[in-house]
Structures are given as C-alpha cells and as structure tokens.
Design an enzyme around this catalytic site. Sequence first.
Site, mmCIF file in Angstrom:
data_model
loop_
_atom_site.group_PDB
_atom_site.id
_atom_site.type_symbol
_atom_site.label_atom_id
_atom_site.label_comp_id
_atom_site.label_asym_id
_atom_site.label_seq_id
_atom_site.Cartn_x
_atom_site.Cartn_y
_atom_site.Cartn_z
ATOM 1 N N ALA A 21 -23.635 7.556 -18.814
ATOM 2 C CA ALA A 21 -23.268 6.063 -18.947
ATOM 3 C C ALA A 21 -23.234 5.687 -17.554
ATOM 4 O O ALA A 21 -22.646 6.318 -16.806
ATOM 5 C CB ALA A 21 -21.934 6.089 -19.841
ATOM 6 N N THR A 22 -23.501 4.241 -17.573
ATOM 7 C CA THR A 22 -23.292 3.661 -15.950
ATOM 8 C C THR A 22 -21.971 3.824 -15.774
ATOM 9 O O THR A 22 -21.168 4.021 -14.654
ATOM 10 C CB THR A 22 -23.882 2.382 -16.106
ATOM 11 O OG1 THR A 22 -25.310 2.188 -16.458
ATOM 12 C CG2 THR A 22 -23.474 1.408 -14.845
ATOM 13 N N LEU A 28 -17.404 8.417 -10.957
ATOM 14 C CA LEU A 28 -17.766 9.544 -10.158
ATOM 15 C C LEU A 28 -17.833 9.169 -8.779
ATOM 16 O O LEU A 28 -17.483 9.866 -7.949
ATOM 17 C CB LEU A 28 -19.212 10.478 -10.765
ATOM 18 C CG LEU A 28 -19.663 11.730 -9.884
ATOM 19 C CD1 LEU A 28 -18.601 12.736 -10.146
ATOM 20 C CD2 LEU A 28 -20.878 12.116 -10.244
ATOM 21 N N MET A 29 -18.451 8.071 -8.655
ATOM 22 C CA MET A 29 -18.526 7.364 -7.132
ATOM 23 C C MET A 29 -17.007 6.946 -6.709
ATOM 24 O O MET A 29 -16.871 7.293 -5.670
ATOM 25 C CB MET A 29 -19.416 6.299 -7.034
ATOM 26 C CG MET A 29 -20.922 6.612 -7.267
ATOM 27 S SD MET A 29 -22.113 5.386 -6.901
ATOM 28 C CE MET A 29 -21.928 4.232 -8.343
ATOM 29 N N GLU A 30 -16.121 6.465 -7.509
ATOM 30 C CA GLU A 30 -14.939 6.161 -7.437
ATOM 31 C C GLU A 30 -14.129 7.382 -6.937
ATOM 32 O O GLU A 30 -13.564 7.242 -5.908
ATOM 33 C CB GLU A 30 -14.207 5.420 -8.400
ATOM 34 C CG GLU A 30 -14.298 4.066 -8.406
ATOM 35 C CD GLU A 30 -13.045 3.256 -9.209
ATOM 36 O OE1 GLU A 30 -12.311 3.014 -8.948
ATOM 37 O OE2 GLU A 30 -13.613 3.087 -10.585
ATOM 38 N N GLY A 49 -8.511 2.138 -6.742
ATOM 39 C CA GLY A 49 -9.778 1.310 -6.830
ATOM 40 C C GLY A 49 -9.194 -0.223 -6.911
ATOM 41 O O GLY A 49 -8.454 -0.826 -7.792
ATOM 42 N N HIS A 56 -27.645 0.988 -10.965
ATOM 43 C CA HIS A 56 -27.902 2.221 -11.534
ATOM 44 C C HIS A 56 -29.474 2.066 -11.772
ATOM 45 O O HIS A 56 -30.008 1.543 -12.732
ATOM 46 C CB HIS A 56 -27.447 2.078 -13.098
ATOM 47 C CG HIS A 56 -27.189 3.366 -13.674
ATOM 48 N ND1 HIS A 56 -26.229 3.731 -14.546
ATOM 49 C CD2 HIS A 56 -27.973 4.689 -13.420
ATOM 50 C CE1 HIS A 56 -26.644 4.930 -15.225
ATOM 51 N NE2 HIS A 56 -27.592 5.427 -14.280
ATOM 52 N N ARG A 100 -10.992 0.214 -2.139
ATOM 53 C CA ARG A 100 -9.700 0.859 -2.492
ATOM 54 C C ARG A 100 -8.639 0.468 -1.511
ATOM 55 O O ARG A 100 -8.796 0.106 -0.330
ATOM 56 C CB ARG A 100 -9.924 2.362 -2.178
ATOM 57 C CG ARG A 100 -11.100 2.903 -3.341
ATOM 58 C CD ARG A 100 -11.218 4.543 -3.360
ATOM 59 N NE ARG A 100 -9.867 5.147 -4.003
ATOM 60 C CZ ARG A 100 -9.734 5.259 -5.378
ATOM 61 N NH1 ARG A 100 -10.619 4.694 -6.223
ATOM 62 N NH2 ARG A 100 -8.705 5.726 -6.016
#
Length: 111
Positions: A21-22, A28-30, A49, A56, A100
């Site tokens: 899922a996007t 995961l990137m955060e 964040g 994607h 962030r």
Amino acid sequence: MTVTDAVTAITVGSGDMPVLATPMMMALMENAAMLAVKDELPEGCTTVGGHIESSHLKSSKIGDVVKATAEVTKVDGKKIEFKVSAYSGETLLGEGIHLRFIVDKEKFLSR
C-alpha cells in the site's frame, strides 16, 4: 520491511490489490527520516512529521523486501527537510520530500 498481507492495499484500504500500500511505503520513508536524525537530537526531543509528498512508481508483491532511505537536505531551526526514497533491491519504488519538526516530547504530549 517484508511485504505481507498486513501492509497490502487491500488490508490498509487504499486499494483492492495484494501489493504494498502506498501509505505503508510512505510510513516506511517517514520512519527512515525519523531514524536518520534521532541520535543527533537534544535529550528529550524527537521529530514529528509535518508534510510528505511522494511518487509510487512500481508495485511490490507479497514477499518482496522494501527498504527506505532518508537524506537531510535542509535544516532551518526546528524544521528538517529530507529527500526520501523506497527501494526493492535496486528498483526505485517511490521518492519524494518529507518535512519533520523537532519537538520536546513532554511538551508535545502535554498539549
């Protein structure tokens, strides 16, 4: 992360296919961005964040291993900007920018 049923578009509700899922790729990137600066923050501080924008580009099926990277591109006081990317092996899955903010944990949670 390994793509499992728990992180598919079907389970998360962002689509109807059994692929990563996007929103989970972006989470995961955060996480990569949070971890990238964690050890450099003052005692009692963390980051939260504020904004994320990402493409994607490729899908990932169940069993694929996905990794994320984060690179600090700018620091302005309590604001940190990152270039974030997600990969499966050498294949770029998505990339974008992430913002962030450095916060004091106690003060943040007391609000």
